[in-house]
Motif scaffolding. Structure first.
Motif, PDB file in Angstrom:
ATOM      1  N   ASP A  43      43.693  42.782  36.138  1.00 35.44           N
ATOM      2  CA  ASP A  43      42.815  43.661  36.036  1.00 35.44           C
ATOM      3  C   ASP A  43      41.199  43.202  35.969  1.00 35.44           C
ATOM      4  O   ASP A  43      40.410  43.607  36.709  1.00 35.44           O
ATOM      5  CB  ASP A  43      42.910  44.394  34.672  1.00 35.44           C
ATOM      6  CG  ASP A  43      44.245  45.509  35.020  1.00 35.44           C
ATOM      7  OD1 ASP A  43      44.811  45.568  36.047  1.00 35.44           O
ATOM      8  OD2 ASP A  43      44.409  46.119  34.026  1.00 35.44           O
ATOM      9  N   SER A  44      41.238  42.103  35.066  1.00 35.32           N
ATOM     10  CA  SER A  44      39.834  41.445  34.964  1.00 35.32           C
ATOM     11  C   SER A  44      39.171  41.007  36.413  1.00 35.32           C
ATOM     12  O   SER A  44      37.976  41.200  36.768  1.00 35.32           O
ATOM     13  CB  SER A  44      39.928  40.223  34.088  1.00 35.32           C
ATOM     14  OG  SER A  44      38.483  39.817  33.887  1.00 35.32           O
ATOM     15  N   SER A  45      40.282  40.212  37.249  1.00 36.75           N
ATOM     16  CA  SER A  45      39.712  39.577  38.443  1.00 36.75           C
ATOM     17  C   SER A  45      39.403  40.746  39.356  1.00 36.75           C
ATOM     18  O   SER A  45      38.300  40.774  40.175  1.00 36.75           O
ATOM     19  CB  SER A  45      41.012  38.561  39.047  1.00 36.75           C
ATOM     20  OG  SER A  45      41.208  37.616  38.209  1.00 36.75           O
ATOM     21  N   ARG A  47      38.304  43.627  38.838  1.00 36.73           N
ATOM     22  CA  ARG A  47      37.121  44.289  38.233  1.00 36.73           C
ATOM     23  C   ARG A  47      35.875  43.215  38.839  1.00 36.73           C
ATOM     24  O   ARG A  47      34.753  43.846  39.143  1.00 36.73           O
ATOM     25  CB  ARG A  47      36.949  44.513  36.956  1.00 36.73           C
ATOM     26  CG  ARG A  47      37.643  45.672  36.707  1.00 36.73           C
ATOM     27  CD  ARG A  47      37.462  46.248  35.103  1.00 36.73           C
ATOM     28  NE  ARG A  47      37.607  45.247  34.135  1.00 36.73           N
ATOM     29  CZ  ARG A  47      38.825  44.869  33.643  1.00 36.73           C
ATOM     30  NH1 ARG A  47      39.832  45.656  34.043  1.00 36.73           N
ATOM     31  NH2 ARG A  47      38.915  44.006  32.806  1.00 36.73           N
ATOM     32  N   SER A  48      36.098  41.884  38.815  1.00 36.28           N
ATOM     33  CA  SER A  48      34.948  41.025  38.963  1.00 36.28           C
ATOM     34  C   SER A  48      34.944  40.098  40.162  1.00 36.28           C
ATOM     35  O   SER A  48      33.888  39.617  40.421  1.00 36.28           O
ATOM     36  CB  SER A  48      34.750  40.220  37.573  1.00 36.28           C
ATOM     37  OG  SER A  48      36.150  39.330  37.474  1.00 36.28           O
ATOM     38  N   ARG A  49      36.050  39.984  40.920  1.00 37.06           N
ATOM     39  CA  ARG A  49      36.042  38.992  41.765  1.00 37.06           C
ATOM     40  C   ARG A  49      36.487  39.601  43.461  1.00 37.06           C
ATOM     41  O   ARG A  49      36.405  38.835  44.117  1.00 37.06           O
ATOM     42  CB  ARG A  49      37.284  37.945  41.347  1.00 37.06           C
ATOM     43  CG  ARG A  49      36.956  37.275  40.223  1.00 37.06           C
ATOM     44  CD  ARG A  49      37.551  35.885  40.080  1.00 37.06           C
ATOM     45  NE  ARG A  49      37.431  35.447  41.593  1.00 37.06           N
ATOM     46  CZ  ARG A  49      37.681  34.141  41.655  1.00 37.06           C
ATOM     47  NH1 ARG A  49      37.972  33.427  40.848  1.00 37.06           N
ATOM     48  NH2 ARG A  49      37.455  33.608  42.661  1.00 37.06           N
ATOM     49  N   ASP A 137      46.829  37.065  31.032  1.00 36.72           N
ATOM     50  CA  ASP A 137      45.891  37.268  31.797  1.00 36.72           C
ATOM     51  C   ASP A 137      45.752  36.306  32.829  1.00 36.72           C
ATOM     52  O   ASP A 137      46.264  35.013  32.516  1.00 36.72           O
ATOM     53  CB  ASP A 137      44.609  37.040  30.827  1.00 36.72           C
ATOM     54  CG  ASP A 137      43.117  37.452  31.724  1.00 36.72           C
ATOM     55  OD1 ASP A 137      43.040  37.904  32.415  1.00 36.72           O
ATOM     56  OD2 ASP A 137      42.242  37.049  31.067  1.00 36.72           O
ATOM     57  N   ASP A 139      43.067  34.252  36.359  1.00 36.36           N
ATOM     58  CA  ASP A 139      42.045  34.152  37.166  1.00 36.36           C
ATOM     59  C   ASP A 139      42.520  34.206  38.690  1.00 36.36           C
ATOM     60  O   ASP A 139      42.924  33.115  39.029  1.00 36.36           O
ATOM     61  CB  ASP A 139      41.103  32.930  36.894  1.00 36.36           C
ATOM     62  CG  ASP A 139      40.065  32.883  37.862  1.00 36.36           C
ATOM     63  OD1 ASP A 139      39.493  34.060  38.414  1.00 36.36           O
ATOM     64  OD2 ASP A 139      39.610  31.680  37.938  1.00 36.36           O
TER      65      ASP A 139
END
Length: 191
Positions: A43-45, A47-49, A137, A139
């Protein structure tokens, strides 16, 4: 970098733009490496990558496209799959070749390359001698079309060839795929 692989019947959705839609990773169940990736690990990647690079066989000299959109989708029970819409670079020979190999089902598996962002991104579940690494989590660095993968049960969501006018969609049910390795059996002598 860690690479996790997924079986896929990859095909293209749009020949002119090189669009491919596929499930590129399975989460929530143990993969062939003995890891379980959490359903929210990407999810974090995402949203940001985005856009995430698409490579051929994890070869960084073979940049063939980019991930335009990705999301985790619940399949059943604990199983989730990472759906990705990718665009192959049809302005390059490598991109056209990758698209052709995917659309023609010559390459049917996927692999995600990622790094672990810190020690709190992993948890271990130990049961006797067996230990399962839970990746909470990550990357997300790249996704690759590959010959052999570690992550079970990927599939292409849609395909359209130059001669077809309709998009092929995902079947309602996906056949179960054995995710645990088997011990080799002893050859039996003829009777």
């Amino acid at each position: 970098m860690i690479n996790k692989l997924h079986i896929s019947e990859a095909k293209g959705v749009d020949d002119t733009q090189g669009i491919v839609e596929a499930y590129v990773n399975t989460m929530g169940i143990k993969d062939h490496d003995g890891d379980v990736i959490d359903s929210e690990a990407f999810d974090s990647s995402i949203r940001s990558r985005l856009p995430i690079p698409v490579l051929s066989g994890h070869d960084q000299s073979q940049l063939v496209g980019k991930v335009l959109f990705a999301q985790s989708e619940h399949i059943s029970g604990d199983e989730h799959r990472l759906f990705a819409r990718m665009q192959m670079n049809m302005d390059t020979q490598a991109g056209r070749d990758a698209y052709s190999n995917i659309a023609g089902a010559y390459v049917r598996e996927w692999s995600v390359g990622f790094n672990i962002p810190g020690t709190d991104a992993i948890a271990y579940d130990r049961d006797g001698k067996e230990s399962v690494r839970h990746i909470l989590d990550l990357d997300w660095v790249e996704v690759s079309s590959v010959v052999r993968g570690a992550s079970p049960s990927t599939m292409t969501v849609g395909a359209k060839s130059e001669t077809e006018t309709e998009t092929v969609t995902v079947p309602e049910t996906v056949p179960d795929v054995e995710t645990e390795p088997h011990e080799p059996t002893e050859p039996q002598e003829p009777a």
